[in-house]
Scaffold this active site. Structure first.
Site, mmCIF file in Angstrom:
data_model
loop_
_atom_site.group_PDB
_atom_site.id
_atom_site.type_symbol
_atom_site.label_atom_id
_atom_site.label_comp_id
_atom_site.label_asym_id
_atom_site.label_seq_id
_atom_site.Cartn_x
_atom_site.Cartn_y
_atom_site.Cartn_z
ATOM 1 N N ASN A 10 0.861 -1.252 -0.249
ATOM 2 C CA ASN A 10 0.055 0.221 0.081
ATOM 3 C C ASN A 10 1.007 1.262 0.077
ATOM 4 O O ASN A 10 1.705 1.663 0.906
ATOM 5 C CB ASN A 10 -0.920 0.067 1.055
ATOM 6 C CG ASN A 10 -1.764 1.026 1.439
ATOM 7 O OD1 ASN A 10 -1.670 2.072 0.447
ATOM 8 N ND2 ASN A 10 -2.172 1.656 2.767
ATOM 9 N N LYS A 12 -0.102 4.382 0.034
ATOM 10 C CA LYS A 12 -0.791 5.632 0.612
ATOM 11 C C LYS A 12 -0.369 6.667 -0.301
ATOM 12 O O LYS A 12 -0.477 6.572 -1.440
ATOM 13 C CB LYS A 12 -0.123 5.726 1.779
ATOM 14 C CG LYS A 12 -0.118 4.642 2.843
ATOM 15 C CD LYS A 12 0.356 4.793 4.260
ATOM 16 C CE LYS A 12 0.504 3.494 4.863
ATOM 17 N NZ LYS A 12 -0.102 3.548 6.510
ATOM 18 N N HIS A 95 -9.873 0.777 5.014
ATOM 19 C CA HIS A 95 -8.521 0.975 5.531
ATOM 20 C C HIS A 95 -8.548 2.067 6.907
ATOM 21 O O HIS A 95 -9.579 3.036 6.820
ATOM 22 C CB HIS A 95 -7.349 1.643 4.564
ATOM 23 C CG HIS A 95 -6.007 1.586 5.048
ATOM 24 N ND1 HIS A 95 -5.591 2.447 6.023
ATOM 25 C CD2 HIS A 95 -5.303 0.880 4.910
ATOM 26 C CE1 HIS A 95 -4.468 2.374 6.471
ATOM 27 N NE2 HIS A 95 -4.084 1.152 5.827
ATOM 28 N N GLU A 97 -6.800 4.438 7.992
ATOM 29 C CA GLU A 97 -6.566 5.799 7.796
ATOM 30 C C GLU A 97 -8.151 6.328 7.232
ATOM 31 O O GLU A 97 -8.483 7.659 7.399
ATOM 32 C CB GLU A 97 -5.512 5.987 6.872
ATOM 33 C CG GLU A 97 -4.301 5.726 7.594
ATOM 34 C CD GLU A 97 -3.111 5.272 6.625
ATOM 35 O OE1 GLU A 97 -2.896 5.495 5.548
ATOM 36 O OE2 GLU A 97 -2.115 4.911 7.484
ATOM 37 N N GLU A 167 -5.998 -5.431 10.077
ATOM 38 C CA GLU A 167 -5.017 -4.695 10.450
ATOM 39 C C GLU A 167 -5.290 -3.895 11.694
ATOM 40 O O GLU A 167 -6.014 -2.893 11.788
ATOM 41 C CB GLU A 167 -4.904 -3.474 9.450
ATOM 42 C CG GLU A 167 -4.712 -4.184 8.224
ATOM 43 C CD GLU A 167 -3.849 -3.080 7.139
ATOM 44 O OE1 GLU A 167 -2.929 -3.183 6.645
ATOM 45 O OE2 GLU A 167 -4.653 -2.086 6.904
ATOM 46 N N GLY A 173 1.854 1.684 11.036
ATOM 47 C CA GLY A 173 2.706 2.752 11.181
ATOM 48 C C GLY A 173 3.448 2.988 12.291
ATOM 49 O O GLY A 173 3.931 4.183 12.398
ATOM 50 N N SER A 213 2.713 -2.886 10.462
ATOM 51 C CA SER A 213 4.458 -2.736 10.730
ATOM 52 C C SER A 213 4.997 -4.313 10.095
ATOM 53 O O SER A 213 5.928 -4.574 11.005
ATOM 54 C CB SER A 213 4.674 -2.483 12.239
ATOM 55 O OG SER A 213 4.218 -1.348 12.472
HETATM 56 C C1 PEP Z 1 -1.034 -0.197 5.957
HETATM 57 O O1 PEP Z 1 -1.150 1.070 5.741
HETATM 58 O O2 PEP Z 1 -1.948 -0.752 5.769
HETATM 59 C C2 PEP Z 1 -0.003 -0.466 6.721
HETATM 60 C C3 PEP Z 1 -0.157 -2.003 7.389
HETATM 61 O O3 PEP Z 1 1.019 0.233 6.974
HETATM 62 P P1 PEP Z 1 2.233 -0.216 7.814
HETATM 63 O O4 PEP Z 1 3.116 -1.377 7.129
HETATM 64 O O5 PEP Z 1 3.278 1.115 7.517
HETATM 65 O O6 PEP Z 1 2.135 -0.333 9.188
#
Ligand code: PEP
Length: 253
Positions: A10, A12, A95, A97, A167, A173, A213
């Site tokens: 992803n 972003k 997601h 975010e 997630e 993040g 992460s």
């Molecule tokens: C994501 O954006 O879905 C995500 C899992 O980000 P990160 O790997 O940076 O935690």
């Protein structure tokens, strides 16, 4: 039941369309011969160039969001058919975010899932609890609500198109990832929710990915768990070398 191994990157709100082509060229040179299905969720403006660069490779290009309407007076929004025509084959929906920063509700995400399926885009439904919800013992309740609301009215014959991504919001993040045991427990619960909706056989065919992460150092132990069918990677997917390493680690290369 054997499910395909899936790795989704992803991006972003990073990378222009020119950067997308360079990235894909670099990534493909590193993952030749890999068997995992690799998906890249890119910004809208990079879909066409990414899809053109990915042509003939086993690489799917998709979007990170879309509107639930087929078309209409929705300034600044994007429709599934537009994504599809640009070369997208899948779309991330729900997601954290989008839920947290843009206030997307379970009901809105539900309508998007139905639209994506109707317009032939594979929905990657993202679900996860916040730290407060986990501390309050509400993880299962939150996930059940998110899954059941988003996937209500999905016909059983279309359920196999859905990819679920667990997630945990506290892991996105932040550098803190769920342990493999913790993630497996939640994935098994998510699969039980899918079985309530679509039956055990169908639930066994739906891929459930872990996100939060993920790095080359932790991915192998995560995907070794029975119900973890791949990973959704944010920050670490911005560098093609690191994403390639994650894919290789997943495959045990
Ligand atoms: C994501 O954006 O879905 C995500 C899992 O980000 P990160 O790997 O940076 O935690």
């Amino acid at each position: 039941m054997a499910r395909d191994l899936i790795v989704i990157g992803n991006w972003k709100m990073y990378k222009t369309s020119r950067e997308a082509s360079n990235y894909i060229e670099h990534l493909l040179s590193k993952i030749e011969g890999c068997k995992a299905s690799v998906f890249l969720a890119v910004p809208f403006t990079s879909i066409s160039s990414a899809a053109a660069s990915a042509r003939q490779a086993k690489l799917e290009v998709g979007a990170q969001n879309m509107n639930d309407a087929r078309d209409g007076a929705f300034t600044g929004e994007i429709a599934a058919l537009m994504l599809k025509e640009a070369g997208a084959t899948f779309v991330l929906l729900g997601h954290s975010e989008r839920r947290r920063i843009f206030g997307e509700s379970d009901a809105f995400i539900h309508r998007k899932v139905l639209r994506a399926l109707a317009d032939d885009l594979r929905p990657v439904l993202c679900v996860g609890e916040t730290l407060d919800e986990r501390s309050g013992g509400e993880t299962e309740e939150v996930l059940k609500r998110q899954i059941e609301t988003a996937l209500a009215d999905v016909p059983e014959e279309k359920a196999g198109e859905v990819i679920l991504a667990y997630e945990p919001v506290w892991a996105i993040g932040t550098g803190k990832n769920a342990t493999p045991e913790m993630a497996q427990e939640v994935h098994a619960f998510c699969r039980a929710c899918l079985a309530d909706l679509f039956g055990k056989r169908k639930a066994g065919q739906i891929s459930i990915l872990y996100g939060g992460s993920v790095k080359p150092e932790n991915v192998r132990s995560l995907v070794s768990e029975k119900d973890i069918d791949g990973v959704l990677v944010g920050g670490a997917a911005l560098d093609p070398e690191t994403l390639a390493e994650i894919i290789q680690q997943c495959e045990g290369i």
